[in-house]
Design a protein around this motif. Sequence first.
Motif, short mmCIF file in Angstrom:
data_model
loop_
_atom_site.label_atom_id
_atom_site.label_comp_id
_atom_site.label_asym_id
_atom_site.label_seq_id
_atom_site.Cartn_x
_atom_site.Cartn_y
_atom_site.Cartn_z
N LEU A 120 12.13 10.41 10.18
CA LEU A 120 13.58 10.21 10.20
C LEU A 120 14.31 11.53 10.37
O LEU A 120 15.29 11.62 11.12
CB LEU A 120 14.02 9.52 8.91
N ASP A 123 13.68 12.54 14.17
CA ASP A 123 14.12 11.70 15.29
C ASP A 123 15.44 10.97 15.08
O ASP A 123 16.08 10.60 16.06
CB ASP A 123 13.03 10.66 15.61
N ALA A 124 15.86 10.74 13.84
CA ALA A 124 17.07 9.96 13.61
C ALA A 124 18.23 10.79 13.09
O ALA A 124 19.35 10.67 13.59
CB ALA A 124 16.78 8.82 12.63
N VAL A 141 22.01 4.10 18.59
CA VAL A 141 20.64 3.89 18.13
C VAL A 141 19.70 3.76 19.32
O VAL A 141 18.61 4.36 19.35
CB VAL A 141 20.56 2.63 17.24
N LEU A 144 18.94 7.23 20.94
CA LEU A 144 17.97 8.09 20.25
C LEU A 144 16.56 7.53 20.37
O LEU A 144 15.59 8.29 20.45
CB LEU A 144 18.38 8.29 18.78
N LEU A 145 16.43 6.20 20.43
CA LEU A 145 15.11 5.60 20.60
C LEU A 145 14.56 5.86 22.00
O LEU A 145 13.37 6.14 22.18
CB LEU A 145 15.17 4.10 20.33
N ILE A 160 10.44 4.00 14.47
CA ILE A 160 11.74 4.54 14.06
C ILE A 160 12.78 3.43 14.08
O ILE A 160 13.63 3.35 13.18
CB ILE A 160 12.15 5.70 14.99
N GLN A 161 12.73 2.56 15.07
CA GLN A 161 13.66 1.43 15.12
C GLN A 161 13.52 0.56 13.88
O GLN A 161 14.52 0.15 13.26
CB GLN A 161 13.40 0.59 16.39
N ILE A 164 15.00 2.51 10.84
CA ILE A 164 16.47 2.54 10.86
C ILE A 164 17.01 1.17 10.48
O ILE A 164 17.97 1.06 9.71
CB ILE A 164 16.98 2.96 12.26
N ALA A 182 20.68 -1.44 14.43
CA ALA A 182 19.31 -1.27 14.94
C ALA A 182 18.59 -2.60 15.09
O ALA A 182 17.48 -2.66 15.61
CB ALA A 182 18.50 -0.36 14.01
#
Length: 331
Positions: A120, A123-124, A141, A144-145, A160-161, A164, A182
């Motif tokens: 996180l 990447d987030a 969202v 970034l993905l 990551i999705q 989130i 997300a």
Amino acid sequence: MLTIAAVKAARTKPRAYKIYDERGLFLFVAPSGLKSYRLRFRFGGKEQLLVIGSHPEVTLDQARDRRDAAHEQIARGEDPRAADRTSAGARTFDQAARAWHALRVPDWTPIHAGDVLVSLERDAFPAIGALPLGEVTRPQVLALLRAIEARGAKETARRIQQRISCVFKLAMSEGWCDINPAGEVTEGLAKARAGGRHPAIVDAAELRDLLAAVDALRAAPVVVLASRFLALTAVRLGSLRGARWDEIEVLDGAEPVWRVPAARMKLSAEKKLDPANDHLVPLSPAAVTVLRRVRAIADASRLIFPAGGGTAPVMPAGMCRMAGGRASRRS
């Protein structure tokens, strides 16, 4: 219109709900029991949300005063959320994500917990971490993905999705936000790769070739023996590297067994605590021979296959290249 009695009488339900007042103000009641005053308004051509505060810290009259002040700010062309963004009560995605992580840590192993937080942070947070929860949008969202996918990490993007989305589910249940941006973006991601079978040696002749290749390794004796033991038992590399002599049962008996403790297995934190989840590996005569040979050269170490000093685990030479993707993975 809302009344003080209605606010006090509002009970929790399985799903969050709203009780409306006037001019966009409403009471949000979360499944957790949290009650908060919120304001829906339009700014910059889009519908926005202002979280005013929680009941009973904020009274109904105070919430109405904040609503009226917000509408005056909007009339002047000002965003009423600007002051709240710098206040201690405004929750950003970063804050919500860390709250979610802290809530889940008891269910995870320390390694997995660390991996989740690092992912996180990497990447987030750079993209949406500083944003108030109500301002994070689906396009942000998705962007970034897709950036994660662009570096060739499609599976990471999906993980990551999911993380989130879990953060926003917690935030919604706590009454910190109303939507999960997300939750509806998976259609914008690359399709998941179809699962395939792990390559495995099932032919005796191929296995004999593998063992011959292991014996021909130009490496220290304990490294060669570790590589041979890995090929004979087909366990995970991590299980072999951490193997200890006290995990071997009845080595000189009729049915020798290697008991890999659940604590060292790839399991949830709860399952790791239950000895019933120990992994039992029956040892063939060839595997027993390997152990007897390595005991003659490394008997002073608690580890079965120690590196030079005896305190660190060995890395079987060439196994990732030669056998790691070929031997059956059973543990």
